[in-house]
Design a protein around this motif. Structure first.
Motif, PDB file in Angstrom:
ATOM      1  N   PRO A  17       0.814  -1.145   0.082  1.00  0.00           N
ATOM      2  CA  PRO A  17       0.054  -0.047   0.106  1.00  0.00           C
ATOM      3  C   PRO A  17       0.744   1.190   0.014  1.00  0.00           C
ATOM      4  O   PRO A  17       2.030   1.190   0.557  1.00  0.00           O
ATOM      5  N   LEU A  18       0.347   2.415  -0.662  1.00  0.00           N
ATOM      6  CA  LEU A  18       1.166   3.571  -0.710  1.00  0.00           C
ATOM      7  C   LEU A  18       0.114   4.617  -0.169  1.00  0.00           C
ATOM      8  O   LEU A  18      -1.185   4.479  -0.192  1.00  0.00           O
ATOM      9  N   THR A  19       0.861   5.566   0.652  1.00  0.00           N
ATOM     10  CA  THR A  19      -0.150   6.766   1.236  1.00  0.00           C
ATOM     11  C   THR A  19       0.416   7.992   0.346  1.00  0.00           C
ATOM     12  O   THR A  19       2.023   8.362   0.439  1.00  0.00           O
ATOM     13  N   PHE A  20      -0.078   8.674  -0.267  1.00  0.00           N
ATOM     14  CA  PHE A  20       0.141  10.230  -0.795  1.00  0.00           C
ATOM     15  C   PHE A  20      -0.155  11.166   0.124  1.00  0.00           C
ATOM     16  O   PHE A  20      -1.554  11.152   0.276  1.00  0.00           O
ATOM     17  N   ARG A  21       0.725  12.006   0.542  1.00  0.00           N
ATOM     18  CA  ARG A  21       0.330  12.920   1.504  1.00  0.00           C
ATOM     19  C   ARG A  21       1.263  14.076   1.151  1.00  0.00           C
ATOM     20  O   ARG A  21       2.467  13.814   1.190  1.00  0.00           O
ATOM     21  N   PRO A  22       0.581  15.488   1.406  1.00  0.00           N
ATOM     22  CA  PRO A  22       1.612  16.540   1.220  1.00  0.00           C
ATOM     23  C   PRO A  22       2.279  16.674   2.318  1.00  0.00           C
ATOM     24  O   PRO A  22       2.057  17.603   3.199  1.00  0.00           O
ATOM     25  N   LEU A  23       3.585  16.225   2.454  1.00  0.00           N
ATOM     26  CA  LEU A  23       4.205  16.223   3.738  1.00  0.00           C
ATOM     27  C   LEU A  23       4.676  17.328   4.341  1.00  0.00           C
ATOM     28  O   LEU A  23       4.663  17.885   5.260  1.00  0.00           O
TER      29      LEU A  23
END
Length: 164
Positions: A17-23
């Motif tokens: 699984p991948l999580t895309f988040r504006p870190l």
């Protein structure tokens, strides 16, 4: 899909699984909220207890409450993310969470000037995916949009979709 698209899709699927988040945005917002709460709390403690215009306990609590509200708002603004797993996508925006099967997502769009990625859905609607934002980290957002597009093409029904 071309050979490089196939390679990109296979690499993206292998990373699930991948999580895309504006870190960077998240770090900035949470840091600013924490600092604001700390400054307002210190102000509430340091204001005079006596003198010409003393601060009451209610005044102090109000200032701390404003700091807590600001932190809560900035935490809400830092919430967006897109989680991709084998079963589909979970899009978490400010107040809404939506689960999508891969077959529901037809295209991933990030056009110049867009504040975030938009997903074209099979029901004819468009869903904002605020978890991929080009605001502070433009290059990262473009790379994330391409990875998400590769996943949609590999796992969904969007074969030969348009470029991001």
């Amino acid at each position: 899909m071309t050979a490089t698209d196939d390679d990109r899709a296979l690499a993206a699927v292998a990373e699930l699984p991948l999580t895309f988040r504006p870190l960077v945005t998240r770090v900035v917002l949470l840091t600013m909220g924490t600092l604001l709460l700390a400054v307002l709390s210190a102000l509430a403690v340091l204001m005079p207890h006596d003198g010409a215009s003393p601060w009451t306990t209610g005044d102090r609590l109000t200032v701390v409450a404003v700091g807590l509200l600001a932190l809560a708002l900035l935490t809400l603004l830092s919430r967006p993310k897109v989680v991709a797993d084998a079963g589909g996508l979970t899009v978490v925006n400010l107040t809404v969470r939506r689960r999508l099967a891969w077959a529901e997502v037809l295209a991933v769009r990030l056009r110049p000037g867009d504040a975030w990625v938009h997903l074209d859905l099979a029901d004819g609607t468009t869903l904002a995916a605020m978890g991929i934002q080009p605001g502070i980290a433009r290059r990262q957002a473009i790379d994330d949009a391409r990875r998400l597009r590769a996943l949609v093409e590999a796992l969904g029904e969007a074969r030969g979709g348009r470029p991001v």
